[in-house]
Design a protein around this motif. Structure first.
Motif, PDB file in Angstrom:
ATOM      1  N   VAL A 115       0.845  -1.183   0.000  1.00 31.85           N
ATOM      2  CA  VAL A 115       0.000   0.000   0.000  1.00 31.85           C
ATOM      3  C   VAL A 115       0.883   1.236   0.000  1.00 31.85           C
ATOM      4  O   VAL A 115       1.675   1.440   0.926  1.00 31.85           O
ATOM      5  N   LEU A 116       0.769   2.044  -1.039  1.00 30.96           N
ATOM      6  CA  LEU A 116       1.546   3.281  -1.135  1.00 30.96           C
ATOM      7  C   LEU A 116       0.680   4.438  -0.653  1.00 30.96           C
ATOM      8  O   LEU A 116      -0.327   4.759  -1.286  1.00 30.96           O
ATOM      9  N   PRO A 117       1.029   5.052   0.465  1.00 34.59           N
ATOM     10  CA  PRO A 117       0.210   6.163   0.982  1.00 34.59           C
ATOM     11  C   PRO A 117       0.212   7.337   0.010  1.00 34.59           C
ATOM     12  O   PRO A 117       1.164   7.521  -0.763  1.00 34.59           O
ATOM     13  N   PRO A 118      -0.843   8.150   0.026  1.00 34.82           N
ATOM     14  CA  PRO A 118      -0.843   9.348  -0.814  1.00 34.82           C
ATOM     15  C   PRO A 118       0.262  10.302  -0.393  1.00 34.82           C
ATOM     16  O   PRO A 118       0.748  10.241   0.749  1.00 34.82           O
ATOM     17  N   LEU A 119       0.653  11.163  -1.302  1.00 36.06           N
ATOM     18  CA  LEU A 119       1.773  12.069  -1.043  1.00 36.06           C
ATOM     19  C   LEU A 119       1.512  12.957   0.171  1.00 36.06           C
ATOM     20  O   LEU A 119       2.435  13.278   0.919  1.00 36.06           O
TER      21      LEU A 119
END
Length: 281
Positions: A115-119
């Motif tokens: 899971v790549l968190p939002p910037l």
């Protein structure tokens, strides 16, 4: 082997993934292997997997379960040994609840989730990304543009609903459109008008010449704006408060960064970034 599932019409996606035999449909003059056959012994990357139709989901599930494909219009079972990496920007669990994505396919794919968190949830990455994009677009455009003081705070404060791609486009626009070799806060505000979304802190423009400055009441008398507030502005005041809060919590926990980060509600990495930013030893 990679394929963008959202970029290919539904009618063609099946033949692209699984291949087709000659005469399987109008225009199929020769047999063609699909992406899964091409990726045999390697990895296939399915981008935007949340866009595939229920019919294709069924066939993809069969490939995962049986490790074999059947070309469109064919009857021969072709074994494949493929590692699948899938990506999506959609909430697949929500799509499952709405019967838009198969639950069994989801669990077959969801073996090692990343899971790549939002910037906006990892703002400490923004300075690193800015340096990378500035260097790249300066090189591509033959320029030596730099950021003026205060610009970094503006960019960190922005919500970045478009994530890294929006930041990349923003930096490219700033480099290309910069009139001088230093990008100012005004340049950033002008570029942000193309993204009419609020930031966490509303940034204000400096009053133009001749515009009355706001006044404050002090000791029962009206005075012009205090020099310190005028110099720092809203962002400077917020930064000062943030630094004081960080220093206070660090002292309270004996400068144990993990405990201080937990008390502040940030990760140790985010705390280290802010300590470097504010020059806190």
């Amino acid at each position: 082997v990679q394929i963008n599932c959202a970029a290919i019409p539904e009618t063609l996606l099946e033949s692209q993934l699984f291949g087709h035999e000659k005469g399987a449909f109008t225009g199929a003059h020769i047999s063609r292997p699909g992406k899964f056959e091409a990726a045999d012994g390697g990895t296939i990357f399915l981008d935007e997997i949340g866009e595939i139709s229920p019919a294709v989901q069924v066939k993809l599930l069969r490939v995962l379960q049986e490790r074999s494909v059947e070309r469109l219009g064919g009857q021969r079972v072709i074994p494949v040994d493929v590692r699948i990496v899938a990506a999506t920007n959609k909430n697949l669990e929500e799509m499952i609840r709405r019967n838009l994505f198969r639950e069994d396919l989801y669990y077959r794919l969801n073996v090692v989730p990343l899971v790549l968190p939002p910037l906006r949830a990892r703002r400490e990455d923004i300075p690193l990304l800015l340096d990378h994009f500035l260097e790249r677009f300066n090189r591509d455009n033959g320029r030596t543009v730099e950021l003026s003081s205060g610009v970094l705070d503006l960019l960190i404060d922005y919500e970045w609903p478009g994530n890294v791609r929006e930041l990349e486009n923003m930096v490219e626009r700033l480099v290309v459109m910069a009139r001088e070799d230093r990008i100012t806060g005004e340049d950033v505000r002008r570029a942000m008008t193309l993204y009419p979304r609020p930031s966490r802190i509303e940034t204000s423009r400096e009053p133009s010449e001749g515009t009355p400055r706001p006044s404050v009441e002090r000791d029962g008398e009206i005075h012009g704006e205090e020099p310190e507030v005028r110099a720092r502005g809203l962002l400077g005041a917020v930064s000062s408060l943030e630094r004081e809060q960080i220093e206070s919590v660090l002292k309270r926990y004996g400068y144990v960064k993990t405990r201080a980060a937990r008390a502040l509600g940030v990760t140790p990495r985010q705390l280290r970034y802010r300590m470097i930013k504010y020059g806190i030893p």
